[in-house]
Design an enzyme around this catalytic site. Structure first.
Site, short mmCIF file in Angstrom:
data_model
loop_
_atom_site.label_atom_id
_atom_site.label_comp_id
_atom_site.label_asym_id
_atom_site.label_seq_id
_atom_site.Cartn_x
_atom_site.Cartn_y
_atom_site.Cartn_z
N GLY A 66 -15.88 43.92 -10.12
CA GLY A 66 -16.88 45.22 -9.83
C GLY A 66 -17.46 45.85 -11.11
CB CYS A 93 -14.04 40.72 -13.37
SG CYS A 93 -14.87 41.49 -14.37
CE1 TYR A 94 -12.70 48.98 -12.05
CE2 TYR A 94 -11.91 48.21 -9.95
CZ TYR A 94 -12.13 49.05 -10.83
OH TYR A 94 -11.75 50.52 -10.52
CG HIS A 181 -16.85 36.70 -12.53
ND1 HIS A 181 -16.79 37.43 -11.56
CD2 HIS A 181 -16.83 37.73 -13.61
CE1 HIS A 181 -16.67 38.79 -11.95
NE2 HIS A 181 -16.95 38.86 -13.14
CD GLU A 183 -16.30 34.99 -8.93
OE1 GLU A 183 -15.34 34.58 -9.63
OE2 GLU A 183 -16.63 36.52 -9.09
N GLY A 236 -42.82 32.99 2.66
CA GLY A 236 -43.03 31.77 3.24
C GLY A 236 -42.11 30.69 2.41
CG ASP A 239 -34.35 31.84 -1.55
OD1 ASP A 239 -33.96 30.58 -1.24
OD2 ASP A 239 -34.68 32.16 -2.60
CB THR A 241 -38.31 30.86 5.61
OG1 THR A 241 -39.29 31.33 4.96
CG2 THR A 241 -38.62 30.46 7.08
CE LYS A 379 -34.71 27.93 -3.47
NZ LYS A 379 -35.50 29.22 -3.67
#
Ligand code: XMP
Length: 590
Positions: A66, A93-94, A181, A183, A236, A239, A241, A379
Site C-alpha cells: 500500500g 511491501c507495506y 512485490h 505478484e 473500441g 480493455d 470493451t 492484457k
C-alpha cells in the site's frame, strides 16, 4: 463447503477462502488475491482492520502492499492478534513494514526510494517460504520506507543494494515479510514465493479453477455498483470493451451505457465497428477536434489540444446525461499495467490526461464512484476473459491503438525543408519522438539506403542528433528529389493516412502477419514531391508491454504487395520502413 475440499460449488465460489488478503491500500491487494487464485487456491480480500476472530478460518493471511507509511496518521493497520495464534502471515511491501512495526521492529524512511527493478540477494535459509529461491535474482520494488530493525525472533534473509532488509522470516511462528512485490511479473519467480507460502507454509489444497474468474468478477462488480447504473467512455479497444461486457453481464444491459467519441482522428471503419456494439452510442465530434487542430504543427501542442477537446466532450456528456447524480457510477477499462507507477512513463501520463483527469470524472473518483472490473489483469488475461465472454476474435486480437488516434501518426511541419545528405545516409528534417530515460525528445530522422536492421540499430545509437532510422522500401522517386513540405493536420492528409492504414490492416490480416507482430503503426510524413507531397512509413514492432520494442522485418512478398497498393493512394510519393528499436525511437512517431 470446507476450505480444503477440491470441488467448486455451483455458484463458482469456494467458501470460505483459504487465504485472506488484508487490504492495506489499493492497487496491490487485488492482484495479490488473483495471483493466489491463479495457483488454484481461493483467496479473498478483506479490510485490513478486520478483527482476527473474523478471519480465524483462513489457512493463511497476506497483508498487502500500500502507498502509506506506517507513521502516517490514519495509515492502514491490522489487528495484532493475527500474529498471536500461529496462523501463517506474509507481509508484502507495506505489509512487511507494518508487521515489523507492530511486532517491535523499526521502520525508517529509506535514504532514497526504490522504484522498479532491483536485484535481491536471498540467503540460503532453511525455511519453507524461501525454499529453492536462494541466490541473486531480479525483483520489482516500489517503496521509500524500509525496515530498519527486525522484531525479536525474526531474521533478515534478503537484501538489495538500496534496501538492507528486503526479506524477513520467523519460521517457527510462520511469519514472513518481503519488501518486494512477488505478484508482479517483473519479479523473477515471483509466483514461487506465493506458491511456497500457500502450499508449504499454509498447507492449502487446490480448490479453485482460475477459469471460474468471470463469476467472481461479476460478483465484485455487483458489490461495487449496488443498485446504481454504470456509464463508460469506450474506445473500441480490448480493455474498455471487455470491462463494458463484464458489467453488462453482471448487471443487465439496461443498467450499463457507453459512449464512443468520434474525434475525426479514427481509423477507417472504426466508428462503424464501435457503433455495432450493443449499448454503445456514438458522439460525433470531428468538427470540434479538427477545428481546434487547424494550422497546428507542433507535436506536443497537438497532443495537448486533443486532450483538452476530449475533456470538453466528456464534460458535455457527463452534464447532459446527468451522470453526476448518485444513480450513476463510472466504469473504466483500466488494466493492471496502467496502475503500476514505474510502468507509467510518458504513455500512462498522457493516457491519464485524456481519460482520467476530467473534472467530472475526478469528482466521481473522489466519491468512490468508479468500477474498474479488469484492473488486476494483464492484457493477455483481459483477452482470455474476453474469449470466455464470447467476444469476437476480431475485437480481442486488435493491436493497441493510441488515444489521440491518427493525429500522432500524421506528422506536420512548420516549414519547407530540404533533405540533407550525411556520411551515413540522408537526414530527413521531420521531427519524430524518441525516448531517453523517461523523457521524450524530438529529432530528425536518418534515411539509409537498405533495409538493414543491424546497421540501423548501430546508427540509431551512434549518429548524433537523430533518434530514428528508416529505409525506402521502393525507391520509385529518389530521396534526393523529395523534400519536406510545410503542412498541418488536414482532413485531406488524414484521409490519405486512413487509406494507407486500411490497406496495411487488410493485407496483414489476410496474410496472418498481424498475429506475428505486437503493433503495426502506419505513419504519414510530409516528405514527397509537389504532386505527391506525403510518404508512408511502416512500423511493425514486437514488444511485451510497449515499454521497449524491436523493429521486426516482414516477408518480402507481403512488403512488396503492400507497397504497390499504398503507392496507388493519391498524394503518396514513397513508402519507407522504420528500422528503429525502442529505445531510442518510441513506437509512435509523436
Ligand atoms: P510509445 O510511442 O511511447 O508507445 O513507444 C508505447 C505504447 O503506448 C501507446 N501510446 C499511447 N496510447 N495514448 C494512448 O492511449 C497515447 O497518447 C499514447 N502514446 C503512445 C502506443 O500506441 C504504444 O502501444
Amino acid at each position: 463447503m470446507n476450505a480444503g475440499s477440491t470441488g467448486i460449488p455451483a455458484c463458482g465460489l469456494p467458501v470460505p477462502p483459504q487465504i485472506v488478503i488484508l487490504d492495506a491500500g489499493g492497487q496491490y491487494c487485488h492482484l495479490e488475491a488473483r495471483r493466489v487464485r491463479d495457483l488454484g487456491v481461493y483467496a479473498e480480500v478483506r479490510p485490513s482492520e478486520i478483527p482476527a476472530s473474523e478471519i480465524a478460518f483462513a489457512k493463511g493471511i497476506v497483508i498487502s502492499g500500500g502507498p502509506s507509511s506506517v507513521y502516517d496518521p490514519g495509515s492502514p493497520t491490522v489487528d495484532p492478534e493475527i500474529f498471536a495464534h500461529g496462523q501463517p502471515v506474509l507481509g508484502i511491501c507495506y505489509g512487511q513494514q507494518l508487521m515489523a512495526h507492530l511486532l517491535g521492529g523499526q521502520v525508517i524512511p529509506g535514504e532514497k526510494g526504490e522504484y522498479g527493478l532491483a536485484m535481491l540477494e536471498l540467503d540460503d535459509a532453511a525455511d519453507p517460504l524461501f525454499a529453492g529461491l536462494a541466490g541473486r535474482r531480479q525483483i520489482w520494488m516500489s517503496h521509500r520506507d524500509v525496515v530498519g530493525a527486525v522484531p525479536a525472533g525474526f531474521s533478515a534473509v534478503g537484501r538489495t543494494e538500496t534496501c538492507a532488509i528486503a526479506a524477513i522470516a520467523a519460521p517457527e511462528r510462520k511469519l514472513y515479510g518481503v519488501q518486494f512485490h512477488p505478484e508482479v511479473v517483473h519479479t523473477a519467480r515471483g509466483m514461487d514465493y506465493l506458491s511456497n507460502f500457500v502450499f508449504r507454509v499454509c498447507g492449502c489444497q487446490k480448490d479453485w479453477d482460475p477459469r471460474h474468474r468471470v463469476p467472481l468478477i461479476e460478483r465484485e462488480i455487483r458489490e461495487c455498483v449496488g443498485d446504481r447504473n454504470v456509464f463508460f467512455f469506450v474506445s473500441g479497444g480490448v480493455d474498455s470493451t471487455v470491462a463494458f461486457a463484464l458489467c453488462t453481464r453482471a448487471l443487465g444491459a439496461d443498467r450499463v451505457r457507453g459512449v464512443y467519441v468520434d474525434t475525426g482522428l479514427m481509423r477507417a471503419g472504426e466508428t462503424e465497428f464501435a457503433g455495432r456494439m450493443p449499448g454503445i452510442a456514438i458522439e460525433r465530434a470531428e468538427a470540434q477536434f479538427l477545428g481546434a487542430l487547424a494550422g497546428v504543427t507542433d507535436p506536443e501542442r497537438k497532443r495537448h489540444i486533443i486532450g483538452e477537446e476530449f475533456v470538453r466532450v466528456q464534460e458535455r456528456i457527463i452534464e447532459s446525461r446527468h451522470l453526476l447524480d448518485e444513480n450513476w457510477i463510472l466504469g473504466q477499462g483500466t488494466i493492471y499495467p496502467d496502475t503500476i507507477e514505474s510502468g507509467g512513463t510518458a504513455k500512462a501520463a498522457v493516457i491519464k490526461t485524456h481519460h482520467n483527469r476530467v473534472a467530472g470524472i475526478q469528482k466521481l473518483m473522489e466519491s468512490g464512484r468508479i468500477v474498474e472490473p479488469v484492473k488486476s489483469f494483464y492484457k493477455d488475461e483481459v483477452r482470455e476473459i474476453g474469449r470466455e465472454l464470447g467476444l469476437s476474435a476480431e475485437l480481442l486480437e486488435r493491436h493497441p491503438f493510441p488515444g489521440p488516434g491518427l493525429a500522432i501518426r500524421c506528422l506536420c511541419s512548420d516549414r519547407d525543408a530540404a533533405v540533407r545528405s550525411a556520411p551515413e545516409g540522408c537526414i530527413v528534417p521531420v521531427n519524430s519522438v524518441g525516448v531517453q530515460g523517461d523523457s521524450r525528445t524530438y529529432a530528425p530522422v536518418l534515411a539509409i539506403d537498405a533495409l538493414d536492421h543491424d546497421r540501423a540499430t548501430c546508427l540509431a545509437n551512434s549518429v548524433r542528433g537523430v533518434n530514428r532510422v528508416i529505409a525506402p522500401v521502393e525507391p520509385r522517386i529518389p530521396l534526393a528529389e523529395m523534400q519536406v513540405w510545410a503542412c498541418s493536420l488536414t482532413a485531406e492528409r488524414l484521409a490519405r493516412l486512413r487509406s494507407a492504414d486500411a490497406i496495411v490492416r487488410r493485407m496483414c490480416h489476410e496474410s496472418g502477419y498481424d498475429r506475428q507482430v505486437w503493433q503495426f503503426p502506419v505513419i504519414l510524413i510530409p516528405l514527397g514531391t509537389a504532386a505527391a507531397p506525403d510518404s508512408i512509413v511502416l512500423r511493425p514492432v514486437d514488444s511485451v508491454d510497449g515499454m521497449t520494442a524491436q523493429s521486426v522485418p516482414m516477408p518480402g512478398e507481403l512488403l512488396q504487395a503492400l507497397c504497390s497498393e499504398i503507392l496507388q493512394v493519391d498524394g503518396i510519393a514513397g513508402v519507407f520502413y522504420d528500422l528503429t528499436n525502442k529505445p531510442p525511437g518510441t513506437i509512435e512517431w509523436e
